[in-house]
Design a protein around this motif. Structure first.
Motif, PDB file in Angstrom:
ATOM      1  N   SER A 123     -42.068 -31.776 -10.890  1.00  0.00           N
ATOM      2  CA  SER A 123     -43.524 -31.793 -10.779  1.00  0.00           C
ATOM      3  C   SER A 123     -44.116 -32.868 -11.686  1.00  0.00           C
ATOM      4  CB  SER A 123     -44.095 -30.423 -11.140  1.00  0.00           C
ATOM      5  OG  SER A 123     -43.671 -29.443 -10.221  1.00  0.00           O
ATOM      6  N   THR A 153     -44.292 -30.436  -7.377  1.00  0.00           N
ATOM      7  CA  THR A 153     -45.690 -30.537  -6.957  1.00  0.00           C
ATOM      8  C   THR A 153     -46.414 -31.500  -7.898  1.00  0.00           C
ATOM      9  OG1 THR A 153     -47.669 -29.243  -6.388  1.00  0.00           O
ATOM     10  CG2 THR A 153     -46.447 -28.588  -8.364  1.00  0.00           C
ATOM     11  N   ASP A 154     -47.703 -31.687  -7.679  1.00  0.00           N
ATOM     12  CA  ASP A 154     -48.511 -32.558  -8.534  1.00  0.00           C
ATOM     13  C   ASP A 154     -47.961 -33.978  -8.540  1.00  0.00           C
ATOM     14  OD1 ASP A 154     -50.809 -32.750 -10.166  1.00  0.00           O
ATOM     15  OD2 ASP A 154     -49.591 -32.692 -11.977  1.00  0.00           O
ATOM     16  N   ASN A 159     -49.522 -29.385   0.027  1.00  0.00           N
ATOM     17  CA  ASN A 159     -50.297 -29.542  -1.214  1.00  0.00           C
ATOM     18  C   ASN A 159     -49.414 -29.912  -2.396  1.00  0.00           C
ATOM     19  OD1 ASN A 159     -52.945 -28.779  -0.121  1.00  0.00           O
ATOM     20  ND2 ASN A 159     -52.037 -26.744   0.101  1.00  0.00           N
ATOM     21  N   ARG A 160     -48.463 -30.802  -2.141  1.00  0.00           N
ATOM     22  CA  ARG A 160     -47.576 -31.250  -3.213  1.00  0.00           C
ATOM     23  C   ARG A 160     -48.046 -32.544  -3.877  1.00  0.00           C
ATOM     24  NH1 ARG A 160     -42.454 -29.193  -2.548  1.00  0.00           N
ATOM     25  NH2 ARG A 160     -42.534 -27.183  -1.463  1.00  0.00           N
TER      26      ARG A 160
END
Length: 252
Positions: free
Chosen positions: A18, A46-47, A69-70
């Motif tokens: 992430s 993610t992010d 939504n990564r």
């Protein structure tokens, strides 16, 4: 085979966590590292921050990561084929930095060459240089984060804008042929952003359709030398997809 060759895409991207930044090759759906993208989507990262010409289309290419939504931020030059991209951007869920296509290519190349910044005439006198482009919207539609103004300098009577280069934690690229030392050959239009993205990544991961032993490739045919490539995955021939098909009526 050498230590550069990984048994699967999942193994090759296992340490992408992430918050990582990714330079991703390809143009539209041409020459994209789809197996590597899918492997990241199957993980927990993610992010993510992405540098790529575009962000795929809905449910293909980088669009897979987007719909899950990564992705936190995208630097790109064309985003017109992805409805989910537009929705996330306008709703304030996604930060977007749009940059001229040639400038994006040079930012990646310069990053790989160790050049921190360069001057270009592209964008002078526009919001690209003057600032004010909406990077992120607020939920109410107002601009939450806008691009800052950039340095302008005159050379030989012409104005140029200072652009900073791009380096990323990882590069994801697709090649037609690669040897086990990482030397890569790209097919036709797939040779546009893939070599540049590969150079910009601190760790470059390449998926290849054909994997050969060292010495098989003619050195004159190599488009990207293995010094830039850290990991290789043999994925075989992939299905080719088209972003948009336009068919004219047949005239008898």
């Amino acid at each position: 085979m050498t230590r550069k060759v990984f048994g699967s895409a999942a193994d090759a991207v296992a340490d992408i966590g992430s918050g990582a930044s990714l330079a991703v090759g390809g143009f539209g759906l041409c020459g994209i590292p789809d197996e590597l993208i899918a492997a990241i989507a199957d993980g927990d990262a993610t992010d993510l921050e992405v540098f790529s010409n575009n962000c795929g289309v809905d449910e293909r290419g980088l669009g897979i990561l987007l719909t899950r939504n990564r992705i936190r931020r995208v630097t790109a030059s064309y985003v017109g084929e992805n409805k989910e991209f537009a929705r996330q951007y306008l709703s304030g869920e996604l930060e977007v930095e749009l940059t001229p296509q040639g400038t994006l290519a040079e930012k990646l190349r310069a990053g790989g060459a160790g050049i921190p910044a360069f001057f270009t005439p592209a964008g002078v006198g526009t919001p690209v240089s003057d600032g004010g482009l909406p990077w992120r919207y607020a939920p109410d539609g107002s601009v939450a984060v806008a691009s800052p103004p950039k340095e302008i300098r005159e050379f030989a009577g012409r104005e140029y804008v200072l652009e900073e280069s791009i380096t990323a934690d990882f590069a994801l690229v697709h090649a037609l042929i690669g040897d086990s030392e990482g030397n890569l050959v790209f097919a036709k239009a797939a040779g546009n952003f893939n070599p540049l993205a590969a150079m910009a990544g601190r760790i470059c991961i390449a998926q290849v359709e054909q994997l050969v032993e060292p010495g098989v490739l003619d050195p004159a045919r190599v488009h990207l030398p293995g010094i830039f490539v850290d990991r290789i995955v043999h994925t075989g021939t992939q299905d080719k997809h088209i972003e948009k098909r336009t068919v004219a009526a047949r005239k008898d």
